[in-house]
Design a protein around this motif. Structure first.
Motif, short mmCIF file in Angstrom:
data_model
loop_
_atom_site.label_atom_id
_atom_site.label_comp_id
_atom_site.label_asym_id
_atom_site.label_seq_id
_atom_site.Cartn_x
_atom_site.Cartn_y
_atom_site.Cartn_z
N UNK A 104 -1.13 -10.19 13.07
CA UNK A 104 -0.95 -9.96 11.65
C UNK A 104 -1.83 -10.90 10.82
N UNK A 105 -1.80 -12.20 11.13
CA UNK A 105 -2.59 -13.17 10.38
C UNK A 105 -4.09 -12.91 10.54
N UNK A 106 -4.52 -12.55 11.74
CA UNK A 106 -5.93 -12.26 12.00
C UNK A 106 -6.41 -11.10 11.14
N UNK A 107 -5.62 -10.04 11.10
CA UNK A 107 -6.01 -8.86 10.31
C UNK A 107 -5.95 -9.14 8.81
N UNK A 108 -5.03 -10.00 8.37
CA UNK A 108 -4.91 -10.30 6.95
C UNK A 108 -5.95 -11.33 6.48
N UNK A 109 -6.44 -12.17 7.39
CA UNK A 109 -7.38 -13.22 7.01
C UNK A 109 -8.75 -12.67 6.63
N UNK A 110 -9.17 -11.63 7.29
CA UNK A 110 -10.49 -11.05 7.06
C UNK A 110 -10.39 -9.54 7.32
N UNK A 111 -11.29 -8.76 6.76
CA UNK A 111 -11.23 -7.31 7.00
C UNK A 111 -11.79 -6.94 8.38
N UNK A 112 -11.06 -7.30 9.42
CA UNK A 112 -11.50 -7.02 10.78
C UNK A 112 -11.26 -5.56 11.14
N UNK A 140 -10.49 -2.72 14.03
CA UNK A 140 -9.63 -2.77 15.21
C UNK A 140 -10.42 -3.12 16.46
N UNK A 141 -11.67 -2.65 16.55
CA UNK A 141 -12.45 -2.97 17.75
C UNK A 141 -12.78 -4.47 17.81
N UNK A 142 -12.87 -5.15 16.65
CA UNK A 142 -13.04 -6.61 16.66
C UNK A 142 -11.78 -7.28 17.19
N UNK A 143 -10.62 -6.76 16.78
CA UNK A 143 -9.34 -7.31 17.24
C UNK A 143 -9.16 -7.12 18.74
N UNK A 144 -9.68 -6.00 19.26
CA UNK A 144 -9.57 -5.73 20.69
C UNK A 144 -10.24 -6.84 21.50
N UNK A 145 -11.38 -7.31 21.03
CA UNK A 145 -12.12 -8.37 21.73
C UNK A 145 -11.34 -9.68 21.72
N UNK A 146 -10.70 -9.99 20.61
CA UNK A 146 -9.98 -11.27 20.48
C UNK A 146 -8.67 -11.26 21.26
N UNK A 147 -7.91 -10.16 21.14
CA UNK A 147 -6.57 -10.12 21.71
C UNK A 147 -6.50 -9.42 23.07
N UNK A 148 -7.57 -8.74 23.47
CA UNK A 148 -7.59 -8.06 24.76
C UNK A 148 -6.60 -6.92 24.86
N UNK A 149 -6.34 -6.25 23.75
CA UNK A 149 -5.39 -5.13 23.71
C UNK A 149 -6.08 -3.90 23.12
N UNK A 150 -5.42 -2.76 23.26
CA UNK A 150 -5.98 -1.51 22.75
C UNK A 150 -5.86 -1.41 21.24
N UNK A 210 -8.92 -7.61 -6.94
CA UNK A 210 -8.66 -6.45 -6.09
C UNK A 210 -9.18 -6.69 -4.70
N UNK A 211 -8.60 -6.03 -3.74
CA UNK A 211 -9.07 -6.14 -2.36
C UNK A 211 -9.01 -4.79 -1.69
N UNK A 212 -9.95 -4.57 -0.81
CA UNK A 212 -10.03 -3.35 -0.02
C UNK A 212 -9.68 -3.72 1.42
N UNK A 213 -8.74 -3.03 2.01
CA UNK A 213 -8.37 -3.27 3.40
C UNK A 213 -8.76 -2.05 4.21
N UNK A 214 -9.67 -2.23 5.14
CA UNK A 214 -10.11 -1.14 5.98
C UNK A 214 -9.02 -0.63 6.89
N UNK A 215 -9.02 0.66 7.13
CA UNK A 215 -8.05 1.29 8.04
C UNK A 215 -8.82 2.19 9.01
N UNK A 216 -8.16 2.59 10.06
CA UNK A 216 -8.75 3.56 10.97
C UNK A 216 -8.91 4.89 10.26
N UNK A 217 -9.91 5.66 10.67
CA UNK A 217 -10.16 6.95 10.02
C UNK A 217 -8.96 7.86 10.19
N UNK A 218 -8.38 8.32 9.07
CA UNK A 218 -7.22 9.22 9.16
C UNK A 218 -7.60 10.55 9.82
#
Length: 175
Positions: A44-52, A54-64, A121-129
């Motif tokens: 949660x903190x990783x995703x909130x700290x920067x607009x990462x 999901x594929x960036x998160x996969x490398x850090x956390x080793x999860x899908x 204002x802030x933009x938070x990226x999401x996966x393509x709907x």
């Protein structure tokens, strides 16, 4: 390391443990995917700290991607349901006296009068709907996302947060 935690999560390990104690994520918190409270908070903190992405998160956390997305969403939903009252206007912290202190501080630095905070204002990226992709695509950001707008006070705290709006919504429309 503490340096990595501070860089990627914006908190040290000790601070993360203090947050866990305060937030009180249950030790046997049931996510759609299993995660320890520590790991869930770090995602949660990783995703909130920067607009990462999901594929960036996969490398850090080793999860899908689905694991990271579900854990992040579940923590966000837990925090909103538990702290909903505190997420509204904080009349105890933002009383007339405090607003005057903020306005005085801004006036001392800039000369601008009667301003106690700044809209941001802030933009938070999401996966393509899967459906209605065009409703969330922000051309300027070149990604799908949701937007929020808040008031940042001189002490760096976000005093009021509004949203979410769909990705292409402009700052003036949110205002």
């Amino acid at each position: 390391s503490d340096a990595d935690c501070l860089e990627y999560l914006r908190f040290t390990r000790d601070e993360i443990n203090q947050i866990l104690a305060c937030v009180q994520l249950p030790t046997k918190f049931r996510f759609r995917y299993r995660a320890t409270p520590e790991m869930a908070l770090c995602v949660f903190l990783y995703r909130m700290a920067h607009p990462h992405r999901l594929k960036d998160c996969m490398k850090v956390f080793g999860k899908s991607r689905s694991w990271i997305s579900a854990v992040f969403n579940d923590v966000a939903l837990f925090l909103v349901s538990k702290y909903e009252d505190q997420l509204l206007w904080d009349a105890k912290r933002l009383d007339l006296g405090q607003l005057r202190k903020y306005a005085d501080a801004i006036e001392d630095k800039s000369g601008a009068r009667n301003i106690w905070g700044f809209i941001d204002g802030t933009h938070r990226g999401i996966g393509r709907p899967v459906v209605n992709q065009e409703d969330y695509y922000a051309g300027a950001k070149k990604e799908h996302g949701i937007r929020y707008q808040g008031i940042v006070t001189p002490d760096g705290l976000i005093s009021s947060l509004a949203g979410p709006w769909r990705g292409p919504t402009g700052d003036w429309k949110m205002w």
